[in-house]
Design a protein around this motif. Structure first.
Motif, PDB file in Angstrom:
ATOM      1  N   ALA A  70       0.833  -1.206   0.000  1.00 44.85           N
ATOM      2  CA  ALA A  70       0.000   0.000   0.000  1.00 44.85           C
ATOM      3  C   ALA A  70       0.869   1.257   0.000  1.00 44.85           C
ATOM      4  O   ALA A  70       0.569   2.238  -0.692  1.00 44.85           O
ATOM      5  N   PHE A  71       1.954   1.238   0.806  1.00 49.29           N
ATOM      6  CA  PHE A  71       2.834   2.407   0.840  1.00 49.29           C
ATOM      7  C   PHE A  71       3.560   2.578  -0.484  1.00 49.29           C
ATOM      8  O   PHE A  71       3.738   3.701  -0.975  1.00 49.29           O
ATOM      9  N   GLN A  73       2.521   1.809  -3.454  1.00 49.86           N
ATOM     10  CA  GLN A  73       1.606   2.362  -4.444  1.00 49.86           C
ATOM     11  C   GLN A  73       1.288   3.828  -4.126  1.00 49.86           C
ATOM     12  O   GLN A  73       1.305   4.681  -5.012  1.00 49.86           O
ATOM     13  N   GLY A  74       0.991   4.098  -2.862  1.00 50.65           N
ATOM     14  CA  GLY A  74       0.667   5.464  -2.474  1.00 50.65           C
ATOM     15  C   GLY A  74       1.844   6.406  -2.688  1.00 50.65           C
ATOM     16  O   GLY A  74       1.660   7.559  -3.081  1.00 50.65           O
ATOM     17  N   ASP A  77       2.143   7.269  -6.397  1.00 56.31           N
ATOM     18  CA  ASP A  77       1.084   8.196  -6.804  1.00 56.31           C
ATOM     19  C   ASP A  77       1.366   9.617  -6.313  1.00 56.31           C
ATOM     20  O   ASP A  77       1.134  10.594  -7.034  1.00 56.31           O
ATOM     21  N   GLN A  78       1.864   9.739  -5.095  1.00 59.35           N
ATOM     22  CA  GLN A  78       2.082  11.060  -4.491  1.00 59.35           C
ATOM     23  C   GLN A  78       3.344  11.735  -5.019  1.00 59.35           C
ATOM     24  O   GLN A  78       3.352  12.927  -5.335  1.00 59.35           O
TER      25      GLN A  78
END
Length: 472
Positions: A70-71, A73-74, A77-78
Motif C-alpha cells: 500500500a505504501f 503504491q501510495g 502516486d504522491q
C-alpha cells in the motif's frame, strides 16, 4: 500541502546518510518520525527504524523490503516516481558520509521546530482575531507549545539517560579507578587542593552555587577556578553578566602574574598605573597562558534559553578546538533574566533559573558554577559567616543545587570598622595584618561528600586565591 519555507533537501540528506548504512543507533534514539515535515519521509524514517530494530541495519535494500504494498503504491502516486528509485537517488545525492550525520540531525529538528512555530503563530493570529477568545488561555497554550518544541531542540544535545545496570556499574568502576590515578579527582579541578579533596573536584552534570556578600571575592574565586581548570586541559566557558571581558581578563592576568611571582595589582592594571616591570610581568603572563581554553561572554540580561543557545555554541567550538567544554561559570544569578511566566513571583523566577541551569549541566555534561549574592541579613548577626538561609529566595536554590559553597573573609568587615581612638587603632591594625589574606570557604551542602570549611589564602589586590598556609 507543503508549508512555505520547507526545504526537502534537509530531510533527504539525513535519510540518504541512514540508507547508506553504518551504526545509526544514536541518531534513531534522538529523532522520531514526527520530526519530518514530509509524511513520505516520516514513513521512510519509520521503516529505517524498524529495519534497525529487526535486522540491525538501515541500508537501502533492507528498508525497501520493509515497505508495504500500500505504501509503495501510495508513494508512487504522491511523489511521481517509484520508492526504490527515490531511495537510490537520496543515497547517491547525499553530500556527506554517514559519519557526519550529527549536523543533519540538528538541521531536521530545527526545520521541524521552525515550521511548527510558524504554524502556531498563524493559529494564534487567527484565534486572537476572534473577539470571544480568552487571551489568558491563548497565552498559556502558546507558552506550552513553545516549551514543547524547545524541548525537542534541546533533546539532541542530551547525553544518553538510559543504561543497563552492567553499563552503569562499569562506568562507576572506571570512574573510581580513574579518580585513584588522578589523586581522588573525579571532577574538574579547582586548583585548590583542600577543596578538590573534599569534593573530588567540581562534578560534571552538577549545579554548584558559590554564594557571598558583595566585594567578598566571588568573582576572584570564580576566575581563579576558571584558569586552574583551563590549565588542566578542560575547556571553560564564562558568562560575565556584570563585568566586561576586558576587566575580567585583567583580573586573570593579575592572578597569572602573581602565579609567576610578580605582583601586578588589578586596580593598577585597569587604571594604567603599572610600572615598566609590572607591564613586562603582565605581558609575560599573557604570552605564557594565551592558549588557555577559556571562552568569555559578557552579554547582559540573558535568559536561560539564551544561555542554553550560547552554551551550545561554546560546546561545539570547544570540541573543534580540541579542549572539550567541562566547566561553565555564571557571574552572577541576580543578572540572569527570568521569563515572563512567573513575573512578580521572585521565588518561582529563581526556581526557573536554577532548574534551567541544572538542566544545562546535565544536557551538556558540564559542571556549572553559579555565583550568587547573599541577602543583607548576614550583616545583622554577630557571626557573619553565611548560612543556607542567607540565600535570596533560597528554597529553590537549595533544592536544585548539588553543592553550595559560601565564601567569607573576616578582613572585609574588620577593615570597615577602623576605630577612631589611636590606642584602639594599634590593636585593630594588628588584627588586620593577621587576617588580611585569610578566607574561609564553607561547603554548606554537598550531595556526595562532607560539609566542611576550607581555609584559603586570598590576595584581593592581585585577584589570587590559593591554598591556605601555602599562598601558591
Amino acid at each position: 500541502m507543503t508549508p512555505t519555507g520547507y526545504v526537502p533537501e534537509i530531510e533527504k540528506a539525513l535519510l540518504g546518510a541512514l540508507l547508506d548504512g553504518g551504526d545509526h543507533r544514536a541518531t534513531l534514539a534522538r529523532l522520531t518520525p514526527e520530526h519530518f515535515v514530509e509524511p513520505a519521509h516520516a514513513e521512510i524514517y519509520r521503516l529505517a527504524s524498524a529495519a534497525q530494530e529487526q535486522y540491525g541495519t538501515t541500508r537501502m535494500p533492507t528498508v525497501f523490503q520493509m515497505a508495504s504494498p500500500a505504501f509503495l503504491q501510495g508513494f508512487a502516486d504522491q511523489m511521481g516516481e517509484p520508492l526504490g528509485q527515490y531511495l537510490a537517488a537520496m543515497v547517491t545525492d547525499t553530500p556527506f558520509d554517514a559519519r557526519n550525520i550529527k549536523g543533519s540531525v540538528k538541521a531536521v529538528i530545527s526545520q521541524w521546530a521552525r515550521l511548527g512555530l510558524k504554524a502556531e503563530a498563524e493559529a494564534l493570529a487567527a484565534a486572537a482575531s476572534d473577539p470571544a477568545s480568552n487571551p489568558a488561555e491563548l497565552a498559556r497554550a502558546v507558552v506550552s507549545r513553545a516549551d514543547e518544541i524547545a524541548s525537542h531542540l534541546r533533546a539532541g544535545h542530551r547525553t544518553n539517560t538510559r543504561q543497563t545496570f552492567a553499563e552503569a556499574a562499569q562506568a562507576a568502576l572506571t570512574a573510581s579507578i580513574e579518580a585513584k590515578r588522578n589523586q581522588r579527582l573525579t571532577g574538574v579541578t579547582t586548583g585548590l587542593l583542600d577543596l578538590d579533596r573534599a569534593t573530588g573536584g567540581l562534578q560534571r552534570r552538577d549545579l554548584i552555587l558559590l554564594g557571598a556578600r558583595p566585594s567578598m571575592g566571588k568573582t576572584t574565586l570564580g576566575t581563579s577556578i576558571a584558569r586552574f581548570a583551563a590549565a588542566s586541559g578542560v575547556g571553560v566557558g564564562v558568562f560575565s553578566l556584570e563585568m566586561d571581558n576586558a576587566k575580567l581578563t585583567a583580573r586573570m592576568l593579575s592572578d597569572l602574574a602573581h602565579q609567576s611571582g610578580h605582583r601586578v595589582p588589578y586596580q593598577d592594571f585597569i587604571k594604567g598605573d603599572m610600572t615598566d616591570d609590572q607591564e613586562e610581568a603582565a605581558a609575560h603572563a599573557m604570552e605564557r597562558y594565551v592558549s588557555l581554553p577559556i571562552t568569555l561572554d559578557e552579554a547582559t540580561g540573558l535568559t536561560i534559553a539564551e544561555i542554553r543557545n550560547r552554551t551550545e555554541i561554546m560546546v561545539e567550538d570547544a570540541q573543534d578546538s580540541g579542549a572539550p567544554l567541562g566547566l561553565l561559570i555564571l557571574d552572577h544569578l541576580g543578572k540572569v533574566k527570568p521569563s515572563a511566566r512567573y513575573a512578580g513571583n521572585r521565588n518561582n523566577e529563581i526556581g526557573e533559573i536554577t532548574e534551567g541551569l541544572k538542566s544545562i549541566a546535565r544536557e551538556f555534561d558540564l559542571a556549572v558554577l553559579l555565583l550568587s549574592q547573599l541577602s543583607r541579613q548576614v550583616e545583622s548577626r554577630d557571626d557573619k559567616r553565611p548560612q543556607l538561609s542567607d540565600l535570596r529566595d533560597s528554597g529553590n536554590i537549595e533544592q536544585d543545587a548539588d553543592a553550595v559553597l559560601f565564601l567569607h573573609r573576616a578582613a572585609y568587615y574588620l577593615e570597615r570598622a577602623e576605630p577612631a581612638d589611636p590606642d584602639e587603632r594599634i590593636e585593630w591594625r594588628s588584627k588586620m595584618e593577621a587576617c588580611r589574606n585569610l578566607g574561609e570557604l564553607a561547603i554548606a551542602k554537598q550531595r556526595n561528600g562532607p560539609c566542611v570549611t576550607i581555609d584559603l589564602h586570598i590576595d584581593m589586590a592581585c585577584s589570587a586565591v590559593r591554598n591556605a598556609a601555602r599562598g601558591l
